[in-house]
Design a protein around this motif. Structure first.
Motif, short mmCIF file in Angstrom:
data_model
loop_
_atom_site.label_atom_id
_atom_site.label_comp_id
_atom_site.label_asym_id
_atom_site.label_seq_id
_atom_site.Cartn_x
_atom_site.Cartn_y
_atom_site.Cartn_z
N GLN A 50 -57.31 34.95 69.00
CA GLN A 50 -56.79 35.60 67.79
C GLN A 50 -56.05 34.60 66.91
O GLN A 50 -56.22 34.60 65.69
CB GLN A 50 -55.87 36.76 68.17
CG GLN A 50 -56.59 37.92 68.79
CD GLN A 50 -55.65 38.93 69.42
OE1 GLN A 50 -54.46 38.67 69.60
NE2 GLN A 50 -56.19 40.08 69.78
N GLU A 51 -55.26 33.73 67.52
CA GLU A 51 -54.54 32.72 66.75
C GLU A 51 -55.51 31.75 66.09
O GLU A 51 -55.34 31.38 64.93
CB GLU A 51 -53.58 31.95 67.66
CG GLU A 51 -52.79 30.89 66.94
CD GLU A 51 -51.83 30.15 67.84
OE1 GLU A 51 -51.28 29.14 67.37
OE2 GLU A 51 -51.63 30.55 69.00
N TRP A 52 -56.55 31.35 66.81
CA TRP A 52 -57.56 30.45 66.25
C TRP A 52 -58.20 31.09 65.02
O TRP A 52 -58.36 30.44 63.99
CB TRP A 52 -58.61 30.11 67.31
CG TRP A 52 -59.71 29.24 66.80
CD1 TRP A 52 -59.67 27.89 66.62
CD2 TRP A 52 -61.01 29.66 66.39
NE1 TRP A 52 -60.87 27.44 66.13
CE2 TRP A 52 -61.72 28.51 65.98
CE3 TRP A 52 -61.66 30.89 66.34
CZ2 TRP A 52 -63.03 28.56 65.52
CZ3 TRP A 52 -62.96 30.93 65.89
CH2 TRP A 52 -63.63 29.78 65.48
N VAL A 53 -58.57 32.37 65.11
CA VAL A 53 -59.19 33.07 63.97
C VAL A 53 -58.21 33.12 62.80
O VAL A 53 -58.58 32.84 61.65
CB VAL A 53 -59.66 34.48 64.38
CG1 VAL A 53 -60.06 35.30 63.16
CG2 VAL A 53 -60.80 34.40 65.37
N ARG A 54 -56.95 33.46 63.08
CA ARG A 54 -55.94 33.53 62.00
C ARG A 54 -55.77 32.19 61.30
O ARG A 54 -55.44 32.14 60.11
CB ARG A 54 -54.60 33.99 62.55
CG ARG A 54 -54.45 35.49 62.65
CD ARG A 54 -53.01 35.90 62.89
NE ARG A 54 -52.46 35.35 64.12
CZ ARG A 54 -52.59 35.89 65.33
NH1 ARG A 54 -53.26 37.02 65.47
NH2 ARG A 54 -52.05 35.33 66.38
N ASN A 55 -55.95 31.09 62.01
CA ASN A 55 -55.74 29.76 61.44
C ASN A 55 -56.98 29.16 60.80
O ASN A 55 -56.92 28.04 60.29
CB ASN A 55 -55.20 28.81 62.52
CG ASN A 55 -53.79 29.16 62.90
OD1 ASN A 55 -52.98 29.52 62.04
ND2 ASN A 55 -53.47 29.07 64.17
#
Length: 66
Positions: A50-55
């Motif tokens: 999820q963090e990777w997608v947000r970034n």
């Protein structure tokens, strides 16, 4: 809060990407590394994905509402 562990077979449907694309991104250091779960098993924390997608960059250089 518990974080779920995702297997490689889960990622293509979640990310709408092929397995090959995910491996390619990993090879180029552009995708989170998996965590060793056992000698023969790896997985990704859902929060890491999820963090990777947000970034990931926004299309067209737009600004994300926060």
């Amino acid at each position: 809060m518990q974080d779920s562990v995702l297997k490689m077979k889960d990622l293509p449907a979640i990310l709408n990407m092929s397995v090959r694309t995910i491996y390619s991104l990993r090879e180029h250091g552009q995708f989170p590394s998996p965590r060793r779960l056992s000698p023969k098993r790896v997985g990704w924390l859902a929060s890491d994905i999820q963090e990777w997608v947000r970034n990931r960059p926004l299309v067209g250089g737009g600004v994300e509402n926060q």
